[in-house]
Write a protein that holds these residues in place. Structure first.
Motif: not given
Ligand code: SF4
Lengths: 430, 164
Positions: A305-307, A385-394
């Motif tokens: 995920v990029i955004g 499994v996601a690899l993401s540029t967001t800010n939370r992984n709760f």
């Protein structure tokens, strides 16, 4: 005794000479921002007026911003009806800073505010969103509040219960290596401070790495200040602040700087040299579970995920496009891209970044919060499994408590899209 | 007397208390159905009315971290729950005060599910273990909002007096 930036801003906003840490003040508000949760704010606002013979009207429609971004276009009848209610209220109250679901004005609130010049150094900005901390990138005091608190702001024009926060001075020196940037810095800092390490405090950023950082990067490190519990992150204004406001945000009037005094008193000081910093990864299910990429290399990924308001800006999309141009996303991997605003989307379209990404196999989503908070689109399957540029992984953040989310920079996300597993972008070949 | 019905670790986020996918539901009266929605067992007990009002959740540090969604406070308040935690995240604490959720900051609290707590103003006494713990008092300005019955009546009072 000298004052920190937050103390200066709160003193001005309460009309006093100085304030002390721990004191409770009622600062006047320069900008009050809400998104879809304005529906709840409206409800609470009307309740404040209940039983009085006063007509419910907001204190200043020019100082209220409402941006529809969390679930756009609406994913359900309930959301659509809430959005409709918000539009009617905006119309009735004459709220000017309203951004609807439109390609010529929409996007995520934390990028809409800066790029439209709504935030100024020294301002008090409150938002019904915890990542309101972002706007400290432009030298304001910006913090999140709940909807009922916002209802009181709409009625009275001030925040009723602000404890003057202490300040942690974060001094960042050195030059980033290629492939390492602001996101790695803030992940590293959150890991170091822990999720509660800056609770009730402000992070005030200093140092040469900050001075040479673009506003885009500054927004990243202020955005995620809240992940260490901070009330806000603040970057004392400088030439870059002025450049951004006049060149990119179209602000014409003179801008006043608010700088800390030389003898300001800090709770503690933290020094970081970014020259040694490697790409960082926040592992499930905590943002402060941060490790250098070498410890996570090779982990298989189902969704990239990029955004988001953290890393959905033009330079982030450019990084991704440069990495993926002429290449292919690994088979079996889904890559979702959601630019932070339509202005960024339009520019990324013009510069061909979106074409490069689509040709590599990415799915471009519309600007908005997208899959960041697991409400609609881009949900993960059990065990994925996601690899993401967001800010939370709760746990459950992306809509499925049985899935895992790793957080990283756009450079790491783009390189990993090609290999289908977490990979260090400095390894080359990207 | 408050019986401990749930014990939780540090850094419990608002995504755990009230998952983001239910955020289309906003009104305080509607939120209690989704309390700890991903903890199916506890959610069922709550929704079926098996948890007495005035029961306590005991948690570690930084309870309520993350999102500013005040559904996380209203959803607990709707069940009449009390939260005794070692510390609270800032926005959650303010939301709780604004919405009338009883939160008790008790930096050394130790209790297990099933323990009975006696909550006096400045101490928490764990009747089951006999241990007693100090409570951090609220700053006066926050206490004033609690005493007014929440932020809505508090703000209303200010509004009316300032309109004169
Ligand atoms: S993109 Fe994610 S973190 Fe940013 S405002 Fe939207 S939901 Fe919140």
């Amino acid at each position: 005794m000298g004052m920190t930036v937050v103390e200066k801003i709160l003193a001005r906003a309460t009309g006093v000479e100085s304030v002390k840490v721990g004191e409770v003040v009622e600062p006047e508000v320069d900008l009050a921002m809400s998104h879809e949760n304005a529906a709840l704010v409206i409800n609470q606002f009307l309740q404040v007026y209940e039983g009085t013979d006063l007509d419910p009207h907001v204190w200043d429609p020019d100082r209220i911003a409402i941006i529809l971004d969390h679930r756009v276009p609406a994913e359900s009848a309930k959301t659509a009806t809430n959005q409709k209610k918000i539009r009617a209220f905006v119309q009735d109250e004459g709220i000017g800073k309203f951004h609807d679901i439109r390609g010529d004005q929409g996007g995520i609130c934390h990028q809409i505010l800066p790029e439209n010049g709504y935030v100024r150094p020294g301002a008090v900005v409150v938002g019904t969103d915890s990542h309101t901390t972002s706007h400290g990138a432009l030298g304001s005091l910006a913090f999140g509040v709940g909807a009922t608190e916002m209802a009181a702001v709409w009625a009275l024009g001030r925040v009723l219960n602000v404890e003057v926060p202490g300040t942690i001075k974060v001094v960042v020196d050195g030059t980033f290596q290629e492939g390492v940037g602001p996101k790695d810095l803030i992940l590293h800092l959150v890991g170091k401070l822990t999720a509660q390490g800056a609770n009730f405090k402000v992070l005030e950023y200093h140092g040469e790495a900050i001075q040479s950082m673009s506003t885009s990067g500054r927004l990243v490190i202020c955005n995620m200040a809240v992940e260490a519990g901070a009330t806000s992150g603040i970057i004392p204004s400088d030439d870059e602040t002025l450049r951004y406001l006049s060149d990119e945000a179209g602000v014409e009037e003179a801008i006043e700087w608010v700088l800390p005094d030389i003898d300001a008193e800090y709770d503690r000081e933290i020094f970081i040299d970014v020259a040694e910093l490697s790409p960082q990864i926040a592992c499930p299910h905590r943002v402060d579970n941060v490790r250098p990429i070498s410890e996570e290399s090779g982990r298989k990924i189902d969704q990239i995920v990029i955004g988001s308001c953290t890393n959905g800006r033009l330079d982030d999309l450019e990084t991704a496009a440069r990495t993926l141009k002429g290449k292919r996303i690994a088979s079996g991997v889904r890559m979702l891209v959601f630019p932070a605003t339509w202005r960024i989307y339009r520019e990324a379209l013009r510069q061909g970044f979106l074409m490069d990404l689509v040709e590599a196999g990415a799915t471009i989503m519309n600007p908005g919060c997208g899959c960041c908070l697991g409400i609609h689109q881009g949900a993960l399957g059990d065990g994925e499994v996601a690899l993401s540029t967001t800010n939370r992984n709760f746990k459950g953040r992306m809509g499925n408590p049985e899935a895992e989310v790793y957080l990283c920079s756009p450079a790491v996300a783009a390189a990993s899209a090609i290999t289908g597993e977490i990979v260090d972008p400095r390894a080359g070949g990207f | 007397m408050a019986k401990v019905v749930l014990k939780m670790e540090d850094d419990i986020s608002t995504d755990i208390i009230y998952p983001g996918r239910f955020m289309a539901t906003v009104l305080p009266s509607e939120t209690p159905q989704f309390t700890f929605a991903d903890n199916l067992e506890f959610n069922r007990q709550l929704v079926e009315g098996k948890v007495l009002k005035g029961s306590a959740i005991v948690a570690g540090y930084n309870f309520g971290s993350g999102s500013s969604r005040e559904q996380a406070a209203s959803t607990l308040e709707g069940h009449g729950l009390i939260v005794v935690a070692r510390s609270f995240a800032r926005i959650f604490l303010q939301n709780s005060i604004n919405l009338g959720l009883r939160t008790i900051a008790c930096p050394e609290i130790e209790a297990e599910v099933g323990d009975e707590l006696e909550l006096t103003g400045d101490r928490v006494l764990n009747k089951t273990t006999g241990m007693s713990f100090e409570v951090e008092p609220l700053p006066a300005a926050r206490q004033a909002i609690v005493d007014a019955g929440g932020l809505i009546p508090y703000a209303r009072r200010l509004l009316v007096s300032e309109a004169k």
